[in-house]
Design an enzyme around this catalytic site. Structure first.
Site, PDB file in Angstrom:
ATOM      1  CD  GLN A   1      -4.354   1.719  -2.995  1.00 16.90           C
ATOM      2  OE1 GLN A   1      -4.161   2.921  -2.855  1.00 16.90           O
ATOM      3  NE2 GLN A   1      -3.700   0.809  -2.285  1.00 16.90           N
TER       4      GLN A   1
ATOM      5  CG  ASP B   1      -1.970   1.112   1.174  1.00 17.84           C
ATOM      6  OD1 ASP B   1      -2.569   1.332   0.106  1.00 17.84           O
ATOM      7  OD2 ASP B   1      -2.164   1.782   2.204  1.00 17.84           O
TER       8      ASP B   1
ATOM      9  CB  SER C   1      -6.216   3.693  -0.278  1.00 16.89           C
ATOM     10  OG  SER C   1      -4.848   3.973  -0.466  1.00 16.89           O
TER      11      SER C   1
END
Length: 281
Positions: A264, A196, A214
């Site tokens: 993502q 991430d 995100s």
């Protein structure tokens, strides 16, 4: 730091005095209920990779030692607070002969900040193919030393970039510097933590538009991986629209084997001018 050659500031540095094994060492509160107690003072929201990795550790505590994660899908619902403990509640959806399914919610102050579905698989033999080669990058030991923003216990190396004008690197080597032992769950969680960092939408960032928080994140773990060895992350932007942007990525080991894939979606919005920011305040 890894930010050399990139004109825009990177995300903040890792919290001082905190190691990755400490972050991932959850307290067992009750059956299927866990708590992350390591907190630190920083003026930023809780790092999404941390809460995702901790959620995966919590889920993994509820399956047999013969089962390791093969995929996780998470949604970031609220900004977390780095200065508060996080509670993880696990739901045991199913245990089959080969697969186990789990759902996890992460809570702070009674509110869900993150939700995740994860699936675990008993190791089995199968035809092992890799359709495409890993991205081209020099060996990490030939590149300058660096560290990763926001990541505890990680070092990095930066090869030549596929998007040289991007604000942040999208291709980089990384390795955990802490002792992770031989627990496959811990290594998989460490990969989730790493996955991430930064953003594959960096090449689409400009003076008017930028990726932000995100929204959702998924990782598929194709093969066993050790995060105390070098892995190469390669993030590729694909599209933006409707206030969102989407990118994919791969995680490969130094021997040229694809270990994991990720994707993502992030908020992608126009930058506010200083006057607009003052007006909103």
């Amino acid at each position: 730091m890894i930010k050399a050659r990139f004109p825009q500031p990177l995300p903040p540095p890792a919290p001082a005095g905190v190691s990755l094994p400490e972050l991932l060492d959850l307290e067992t509160v009750d059956r299927d209920l866990y708590r992350g107690n390591v907190v630190f003072d920083e003026p930023f929201a809780l790092f999404g990779g941390q809460v995702a990795a901790q959620a995966l550790m919590a889920a993994g505590r509820t399956v047999g030692p013969d089962r390791t994660p093969h995929s996780m899908h998470g949604y970031f619902l609220r900004a977390g607070d780095s200065g508060r403990p996080t509670v993880f509640r696990v739901e045991r959806d199913r245990d089959g002969r080969s697969y186990s399914a789990r759902r996890v919610v992460a809570l702070q102050d009674g509110e869900v900040i993150f939700s995740m579905s994860a699936s675990f698989h008993v190791a089995e033999e199968g035809r092992d193919l890799q359709a495409t080669p890993v991205p081209d990058a020099p060996p990490p030991d030939t590149l300058p030393t660096g560290t990763m923003p926001r990541l505890a216990s990680f070092e990095a190396r930066q090869p030549q970039q596929p998007y040289p004008e991007a604000s942040w690197p999208t291709r980089f080597w990384a390795r955990c510097t802490a002792d992770l032992g031989d627990d496959p769950l811990l290594h998989t969680a460490a990969l989730t933590y790493l996955s991430d960092v930064l953003s594959g939408l960096a090449p689409l960032r400009d003076a008017s538009w930028t990726p932000m928080s995100s929204l959702d994140h998924a990782v598929w773990f194709h093969r066993p991986v050790r995060l105390d060895d070098w892995v190469l992350l390669d993030l590729v932007p694909h599209t933006t629209g409707g206030g969102r942007g989407w990118y994919t990525g791969t995680v490969s080991s130094a021997d040229g084997v694809l270990r994991a894939s990720l994707t993502q979606e992030q908020l992608y919005r126009q930058r506010r001018t200083p006057q607009e920011k003052r007006t909103s305040e």
